[in-house]
Design a protein around this motif. Structure first.
Motif, short mmCIF file in Angstrom:
data_model
loop_
_atom_site.label_atom_id
_atom_site.label_comp_id
_atom_site.label_asym_id
_atom_site.label_seq_id
_atom_site.Cartn_x
_atom_site.Cartn_y
_atom_site.Cartn_z
N CYS A 59 16.51 41.16 32.40
CA CYS A 59 17.30 40.30 31.51
C CYS A 59 16.44 39.35 30.68
O CYS A 59 16.87 38.87 29.63
CB CYS A 59 18.33 39.50 32.31
SG CYS A 59 17.61 38.18 33.30
N ASP A 62 14.12 34.44 32.98
CA ASP A 62 13.34 33.51 33.81
C ASP A 62 11.87 33.44 33.42
O ASP A 62 11.00 33.26 34.27
CB ASP A 62 13.48 33.84 35.31
CG ASP A 62 12.95 35.22 35.66
OD1 ASP A 62 12.79 36.05 34.75
OD2 ASP A 62 12.71 35.46 36.86
N CYS A 74 10.56 36.42 38.38
CA CYS A 74 11.01 37.49 39.28
C CYS A 74 10.01 38.63 39.38
O CYS A 74 10.22 39.57 40.14
CB CYS A 74 12.38 38.02 38.85
SG CYS A 74 12.37 38.82 37.23
FE1 FES Z 1 16.05 38.77 34.82
FE2 FES Z 1 13.75 37.78 35.78
S1 FES Z 1 14.05 39.13 34.11
S2 FES Z 1 15.79 37.21 36.31
#
Ligand code: FES
Ligand code: SF4
Ligand code: F3S
Length: 232
Positions: A59, A62, A74
């Motif tokens: 996504c 973070d 992550c």
């Molecule tokens: Fe989605 Fe790390 S890329 S939480």
């Protein structure tokens, strides 16, 4: 392993400026920086603020500065960093709270390059065909997850927040070199403006920061060459 974990904290309602807060924590061999942040938030201090969603490098929410380097929390194992870890918000964007930055300027630059398919021809009955070779031309730049690690590692962006930045150029590249698209001239016109791609000084920070391994500096050079080629 025992880890000293430092977080650069900032609460605009209470703090005049950011400050470091230190935590002691025990981490397992498979713990990632995001796991440590989650544990600290859930077990020690619920006010720690950061973005995350997928927890699997998809996504892009973070991205942060981890021991001085832009990374996705992550995707970084604690054991690869050692016993001292420091996390900070991305540089060059306004900090809203702790590790959360205002992404509006980043997405404004992204939107400026028209990051979507443009073709005014009548829609075909089936799909718009494309050869394997033509698809390959922009394959690398389809992989962007809009994490902003590249743009916020760029020294030009740090000094000039109006520079469109590498992420916007990567997403322009994705469509400029798509054989089915007809919007290249519009995008190149935007990129040719004063805060466009000529601001790039080939620093390579962006390429080193990209968690998707996109050859960003090369993509920028390709767009520069395309612009020059079309003007001659
Ligand atoms: Fe989605 Fe790390 S890329 S939480
Ligand atoms: Fe993130 Fe790479 Fe996309 Fe930049 S090009 S926003 S570093 S995925
Ligand atoms: Fe910046 Fe990347 Fe160019 S770091 S100067 S956009 S090569």
């Amino acid at each position: 392993m025992n880890v000293t974990f430092r977080i650069k904290r900032f609460d605009p309602e209470k703090d005049a400026r950011p400050h470091w807060q230190e935590f002691k924590i025990e981490a397992g061999p498979m713990d990632r920086v995001l796991d440590v942040l989650n544990e600290l938030k859930w077990e020690q201090d619920g006010s720690i603020s950061y973005r995350r969603s997928c927890a699997h490098g998809i996504c892009g929410s973070d991205a942060m500065v981890i021991n001085g380097v832009n990374r996705l929390a992550c995707k970084v194992l604690v054991k690869d960093l050692g016993n001292e870890i420091a996390v900070e918000p991305l540089r060059g964007l306004p900090v809203l709270k702790d590790l959360i930055v205002d992404m509006e300027p980043f997405f404004d630059a992204y939107k400026a390059v028209l990051p979507y398919f443009i073709n005014d021809d009548p829609a075909p009955v089936a799909e718009r065909y494309q050869s394997v070779e033509d698809r390959e031309r922009f394959d690398a730049t389809t992989k962007c997850i809009l994490c902003a690690a590249c743009t916020t590692s760029c020294p030009v962006f740090w000094t000039n927040g109006r520079y469109l930045g590498p992420a916007a150029i990567v997403n322009a590249h994705r469509f400029i070199f798509d054989s089915r698209d007809q919007g290249a001239d519009q995008r190149l016109q935007t990129l040719n403006q004063v805060n466009g791609l000529w601001r790039c000084r080939t620093a390579y920070n962006c390429t080193e920061a990209c968690p998707r391994g996109i050859p960003i500096t090369q993509a920028i050079e390709e767009v520069k060459r395309e612009l020059l080629w079309r003007r001659n």
